[in-house]
Design an enzyme around this catalytic site. Structure first.
Site, PDB file in Angstrom:
ATOM      1  N   LYS A 175     -12.870 -10.466   4.279  1.00 41.85           N
ATOM      2  CA  LYS A 175     -12.307  -9.206   3.772  1.00 41.85           C
ATOM      3  C   LYS A 175     -13.384  -8.145   3.621  1.00 41.85           C
ATOM      4  O   LYS A 175     -14.278  -8.267   2.783  1.00 41.85           O
ATOM      5  CB  LYS A 175     -11.661  -9.426   2.400  1.00 41.85           C
ATOM      6  CG  LYS A 175     -10.360 -10.175   2.453  1.00 41.85           C
ATOM      7  CD  LYS A 175      -9.215  -9.207   2.632  1.00 41.85           C
ATOM      8  CE  LYS A 175      -7.884  -9.944   2.607  1.00 41.85           C
ATOM      9  NZ  LYS A 175      -6.777  -9.054   2.984  1.00 41.85           N
TER      10      LYS A 175
ATOM     11  N   LYS B 185      -2.637 -10.140  -2.353  1.00 39.97           N
ATOM     12  CA  LYS B 185      -1.721  -9.782  -3.441  1.00 39.97           C
ATOM     13  C   LYS B 185      -0.346 -10.451  -3.283  1.00 39.97           C
ATOM     14  O   LYS B 185       0.330 -10.703  -4.286  1.00 39.97           O
ATOM     15  CB  LYS B 185      -1.587  -8.263  -3.586  1.00 39.97           C
ATOM     16  CG  LYS B 185      -0.811  -7.553  -2.492  1.00 39.97           C
ATOM     17  CD  LYS B 185       0.548  -7.117  -2.938  1.00 39.97           C
ATOM     18  CE  LYS B 185       1.347  -6.380  -1.893  1.00 39.97           C
ATOM     19  NZ  LYS B 185       1.170  -6.608  -0.479  1.00 39.97           N
TER      20      LYS B 185
ATOM     21  N   LYS C  72       2.702 -12.502   3.622  1.00 37.80           N
ATOM     22  CA  LYS C  72       3.986 -12.248   2.954  1.00 37.80           C
ATOM     23  C   LYS C  72       4.935 -13.421   3.213  1.00 37.80           C
ATOM     24  O   LYS C  72       5.597 -13.921   2.296  1.00 37.80           O
ATOM     25  CB  LYS C  72       4.610 -10.940   3.455  1.00 37.80           C
ATOM     26  CG  LYS C  72       3.762  -9.725   3.154  1.00 37.80           C
ATOM     27  CD  LYS C  72       4.433  -8.437   3.578  1.00 37.80           C
ATOM     28  CE  LYS C  72       3.427  -7.322   3.727  1.00 37.80           C
ATOM     29  NZ  LYS C  72       2.509  -7.146   2.591  1.00 37.80           N
TER      30      LYS C  72
ATOM     31  N   GLY D 156       0.799  -1.220   0.000  1.00 34.52           N
ATOM     32  CA  GLY D 156       0.000   0.000   0.000  1.00 34.52           C
ATOM     33  C   GLY D 156       0.833   1.272   0.000  1.00 34.52           C
ATOM     34  O   GLY D 156       0.477   2.250  -0.678  1.00 34.52           O
ATOM     35  N   ASN D 157       1.964   1.259   0.724  1.00 34.25           N
ATOM     36  CA  ASN D 157       2.767   2.487   0.850  1.00 34.25           C
ATOM     37  C   ASN D 157       3.482   2.862  -0.451  1.00 34.25           C
ATOM     38  O   ASN D 157       3.989   3.962  -0.576  1.00 34.25           O
ATOM     39  CB  ASN D 157       3.777   2.360   1.998  1.00 34.25           C
ATOM     40  CG  ASN D 157       4.857   1.327   1.712  1.00 34.25           C
ATOM     41  OD1 ASN D 157       4.599   0.278   1.107  1.00 34.25           O
ATOM     42  ND2 ASN D 157       6.068   1.601   2.145  1.00 34.25           N
TER      43      ASN D 157
HETATM   44  P1  ADP Z   1       1.329  -4.013   2.508  1.00 33.49           P
HETATM   45  O1  ADP Z   1       0.348  -2.942   2.203  1.00 33.49           O
HETATM   46  O2  ADP Z   1       2.730  -3.674   2.120  1.00 33.49           O
HETATM   47  O3  ADP Z   1       0.913  -5.369   2.040  1.00 33.49           O
HETATM   48  P2  ADP Z   1       0.646  -4.641   5.290  1.00 33.49           P
HETATM   49  O4  ADP Z   1       0.234  -3.479   6.106  1.00 33.49           O
HETATM   50  O5  ADP Z   1      -0.378  -5.583   4.831  1.00 33.49           O
HETATM   51  O6  ADP Z   1       1.480  -4.058   4.083  1.00 33.49           O
HETATM   52  O7  ADP Z   1       1.783  -5.485   6.049  1.00 33.49           O
HETATM   53  C1  ADP Z   1       2.976  -4.856   6.529  1.00 33.49           C
HETATM   54  C2  ADP Z   1       2.823  -4.573   8.019  1.00 33.49           C
HETATM   55  O8  ADP Z   1       2.832  -5.782   8.759  1.00 33.49           O
HETATM   56  C3  ADP Z   1       3.945  -3.806   8.645  1.00 33.49           C
HETATM   57  O9  ADP Z   1       3.826  -2.424   8.407  1.00 33.49           O
HETATM   58  C4  ADP Z   1       3.802  -4.166  10.142  1.00 33.49           C
HETATM   59  O10 ADP Z   1       3.054  -3.195  10.818  1.00 33.49           O
HETATM   60  C5  ADP Z   1       2.984  -5.441  10.134  1.00 33.49           C
HETATM   61  N1  ADP Z   1       3.573  -6.607  10.813  1.00 33.49           N
HETATM   62  C6  ADP Z   1       2.841  -7.553  11.437  1.00 33.49           C
HETATM   63  N2  ADP Z   1       3.618  -8.504  11.958  1.00 33.49           N
HETATM   64  C7  ADP Z   1       4.904  -8.168  11.657  1.00 33.49           C
HETATM   65  C8  ADP Z   1       6.166  -8.774  11.931  1.00 33.49           C
HETATM   66  N3  ADP Z   1       6.268  -9.917  12.605  1.00 33.49           N
HETATM   67  N4  ADP Z   1       7.279  -8.153  11.480  1.00 33.49           N
HETATM   68  C9  ADP Z   1       7.193  -6.990  10.787  1.00 33.49           C
HETATM   69  N5  ADP Z   1       6.016  -6.368  10.506  1.00 33.49           N
HETATM   70  C10 ADP Z   1       4.873  -6.946  10.921  1.00 33.49           C
HETATM   71 MG    MG Z   2      -0.812  -1.978   4.099  1.00 30.10          MG
END
Ligand code: ADP
Ligand code: MG
Length: 312
Positions: A128, A212, A274, A10-11
């Site tokens: 979702k 995604k 991820k 998202g960022n």
């Molecule tokens: P994106 O939009 O890039 O898919 P998400 O917000 O879905 O991002 O996922 C990334 C976020 O996951 C990070 O910003 C963090 O806040 C969170 N997160 C949850 N668990 C962890 C972890 N174990 N290590 C690092 N980040 C984590």
């Molecule tokens: Mg996000």
């Protein structure tokens, strides 16, 4: 040549707290493009997958708000619109960066369908949230009329929820391969792809959200890529995330990462998918590497020199 599949979070597309105007979005995508250029300069074949949560949410909202004037498009069509909109900005921004750097080729957006299984257990438990908030009465009326499922969302109102099934097949995989071979940078499976199910000879779009990162795994798998790079807000996946004993992970063997996943270190819906995508990818073939890192570390991450690097 070596293929790198990058999943943008998202960022990479939008700044939190900024008005989601086209101008602002393009500005963010330009910064993202500058980071991705580093990967191309290293002589890699690049494929881009991206999220679409906030963008498709706004398209649904626009459609619902204008329902009296023009028929609202169903969710799968909104997904296709979001792929076109985001892909257009990537074509503009990365295209300009590539020309400036004198690199051949150009980004090309492929409206991408991803096949899912109608009997996927995820359809029994939609999770979702999509689209606008409704009052309980409104939600009940729409549910009765259209058969949508609604859930109360953290005291803020009622929202439609859809399933998040596993991606089975990237329908346009051969088209993406052809573009890569011809020297283009395919933008594919945006928002996880448009979920479709088989219907006789054809395919039919359904209301669902494919993660995604898992879609990026399917793309990387289908292309026999060497590296899957998942770019997000944090530089590393961490153990005990957000706790005083938080520990950033560097190079981690897949089996160990799998243990950490099972121990619950990676939150469902954010870091969890991820790590799951990364593990599925490296388990699928010898010598593969998956990297989870921040957008700013895109180039180093793609070289296995930054972020959390998962290998088998
Ligand atoms: P994106 O939009 O890039 O898919 P998400 O917000 O879905 O991002 O996922 C990334 C976020 O996951 C990070 O910003 C963090 O806040 C969170 N997160 C949850 N668990 C962890 C972890 N174990 N290590 C690092 N980040 C984590
Ligand atoms: Mg996000």
């Amino acid at each position: 040549m070596n293929t790198i599949v990058v999943a943008l979070g998202g960022n990479a597309l939008q700044r939190a707290g900024q008005t989601a105007s086209a101008e602002n979005q393009l500005k963010v995508v330009r910064e993202t493009a500058a980071q991705l250029l580093g990967i191309l300069k290293a002589g890699k074949q690049l494929v881009i997958v991206h999220g679409n949560g906030p963008q498709v949410g706004r398209i649904v909202l626009q459609n619902e708000a204008a329902a009296e004037i023009t028929p609202p498009m169903p969710f799968d069509v909104c997904g296709a619109m979001s792929q076109g909109m985001i892909g257009y900005h990537i074509q503009q921004a990365l295209g300009a960066e590539m020309r400036k750097a004198g690199l051949p080729g150009a980004p090309v957006t492929v409206v991408t369908q991803v096949r899912v299984d109608e009997t996927d257990p995820a359809f029994l438990h939609p999770t979702k949230p999509i689209g606008p908030f409704y009052s309980k009465e409104e939600a009940e009326a729409i549910a009765a009329d259209k058969g949508f499922v609604f859930r109360e969302d953290a005291g803020r109102g009622w929202r439609r929820v859809v399933a998040s099934p596993l991606p089975l097949e990237v329908v346009e995989l051969e088209q993406v391969k052809a573009l890569l071979t011809a020297g283009f940078v395919p933008v594919t499976a945006g928002g996880g792809g448009i979920p479709v199910v088989s219907r006789g000879e054809g395919l039919e779009g359904i209301a669902a959200v494919i993660d995604k990162d898992l879609a990026a795994w399917r793309v990387a798998e289908g292309l026999q890529a060497e590296t899957l790079v998942i770019l997000t807000e944090v530089e590393h996946a961490c153990l005990n995330y957000g706790k005083p004993n938080q520990q950033a992970l560097g190079r981690v063997e897949a089996d160990r990462m799998e243990q950490y996943l099972r121990q619950g270190h990676f939150a469902a819906g954010s870091m969890g998918p991820k790590v799951e995508a990364a593990l599925r990818f490296v388990h699928g073939g010898a010598g593969r590497v998956a990297v989870i890192t921040s957008l700013e570390k895109a180039r180093l991450g793609a070289q296995g020199q930054a972020g959390t690097i998962i290998y088998d």
